[in-house]
Scaffold this active site. Sequence first.
Site, short mmCIF file in Angstrom:
data_model
loop_
_atom_site.label_atom_id
_atom_site.label_comp_id
_atom_site.label_asym_id
_atom_site.label_seq_id
_atom_site.Cartn_x
_atom_site.Cartn_y
_atom_site.Cartn_z
N ASN A 1 -12.90 -3.75 0.36
CA ASN A 1 -11.63 -3.63 0.78
C ASN A 1 -11.35 -4.62 2.10
OD1 ASN A 1 -9.25 -2.74 2.32
ND2 ASN A 1 -9.88 -0.54 2.28
N CYS B 1 -3.24 -2.02 6.15
CA CYS B 1 -3.49 -2.25 4.81
C CYS B 1 -2.16 -2.46 3.95
CB CYS B 1 -4.46 -1.29 3.98
SG CYS B 1 -6.10 -1.03 4.62
N HIS C 1 -3.24 -2.08 -3.81
CA HIS C 1 -4.20 -2.21 -2.46
C HIS C 1 -5.79 -1.82 -2.87
CE1 HIS C 1 -6.32 -2.05 1.26
NE2 HIS C 1 -6.28 -0.73 1.18
#
Length: 331
Positions: free
Chosen positions: A284, A129, A254
Site C-alpha cells: 500500500n 490515500c 486504491h
Amino acid sequence: MTRPTTVPGISAARLRVGGAAVAAVGSSLPAGVVDSAEIEQRLGLAPDWIARRTGIRARHVAAPQERLDTLAAAAAAIALERAGVVPSDVDLVLVATSTADEVMPNAAPMVAGALGATRAGAFDVGAACSGFLAALATGASMIDAGRASCVVVVGADLMSRIVDPADRGTSAIFADGAGAVVLVASGEARIGPILLRSEPDTDGIIYVDREEQRMRMAGHETFKLAVARLSETTAEAVAAAGLALDDIDLFVYHQANGRILTAVGERLGLRSERVVDCISGLGNTSAATLPLALDHSVQSGRLHNGDRVLLGAFGAGLIWGATVLEWGVPA
C-alpha cells in the site's frame, strides 16, 4: 491564454480548450525491496501471515537518503516522455502526498524544478490515500475550465517513514513509490464527474499525530468502511457518467489490501479479471497506488486507448471517491 500542448497524434492546431484527457502514465519505485517473510520473522509472525491477510508478499522501501521529490520527479519525467510533452509546456504540477520531505516547501515545486517545468505553478494535495483522485479532480477541472492545457498529476508517498516497525498492522502493509499521469486539453470529454466524499474521523480510525509521527490504524474498522464506501461510490460514479457496471472495462481501486479488493468485487458482482490487483509486489503506497496500478495495467496489456476505467479510493480523513475515465487521448 495558455498555449496548446503537443501530444502524440494531435497537432497543436487541433487542440481545443477543455476536455481533459490522460495522455500517459509513468511510475518510479525505490530499488530496495523488503519481502513479507523478513517482516514476519522480525515480528514473530507465522510464515505467510501477511500474504494471507493482505495479499502482500513484498514491497519497495526507500533508503534513508532517498527523497520523495526525486522519486516523484522520476515518475513524472517518464509520463511526460511517453506523452511526447516537453516540460516547458506544463502549466501546473500537482503532487498528492502525505509524506513530503519537508513540512515546507511543498514537494510539487521541487518536482517542477527537477522536471524543468519553468512555466508551471505547483502545489501539494493532502488527501492521504485518496490524494491522487483529489489531485486528478483539481487538474482536470483546471483544463476543463480553460485555465491550463497541460497538468502533471503525481501520487507519491514514502510510507515507510511514518509506520511503526513494531506495529504489524501497518508495517506489514505500507510501502513506498510514485506514479504520475499527464493530463492534456483534448477538446473532448474523457474524464467523467469525479465524486469526492468525506466524513470526520472522530474515532481515530486512521491517523498520524504530530507528536508521535507514526501511523495508527484500526484495521478491522478500516476494512469495513473501505469496502462499503468503495462499493457505494463506484455505483454513484458509474451512474454519474451515464453508464452501467457492465460498460466498464477495468476497475482500478486504491491498492490498500487484497482482501478489500476481493470484497468490493464480490459485492458489486465483478469478475476478478476486471479488478486490478497488483498489491502483491507493491504494498500500500497510499497516494501512489492508483497511478502505479494504472501503469501496471498498461505495461501488462490490460489497459488500452479508449477503455473505460473506474478509479476509486478510500483513505484517512475520512475521504473517498471515484470517477470513470476513457483512457488515452482522442484519435
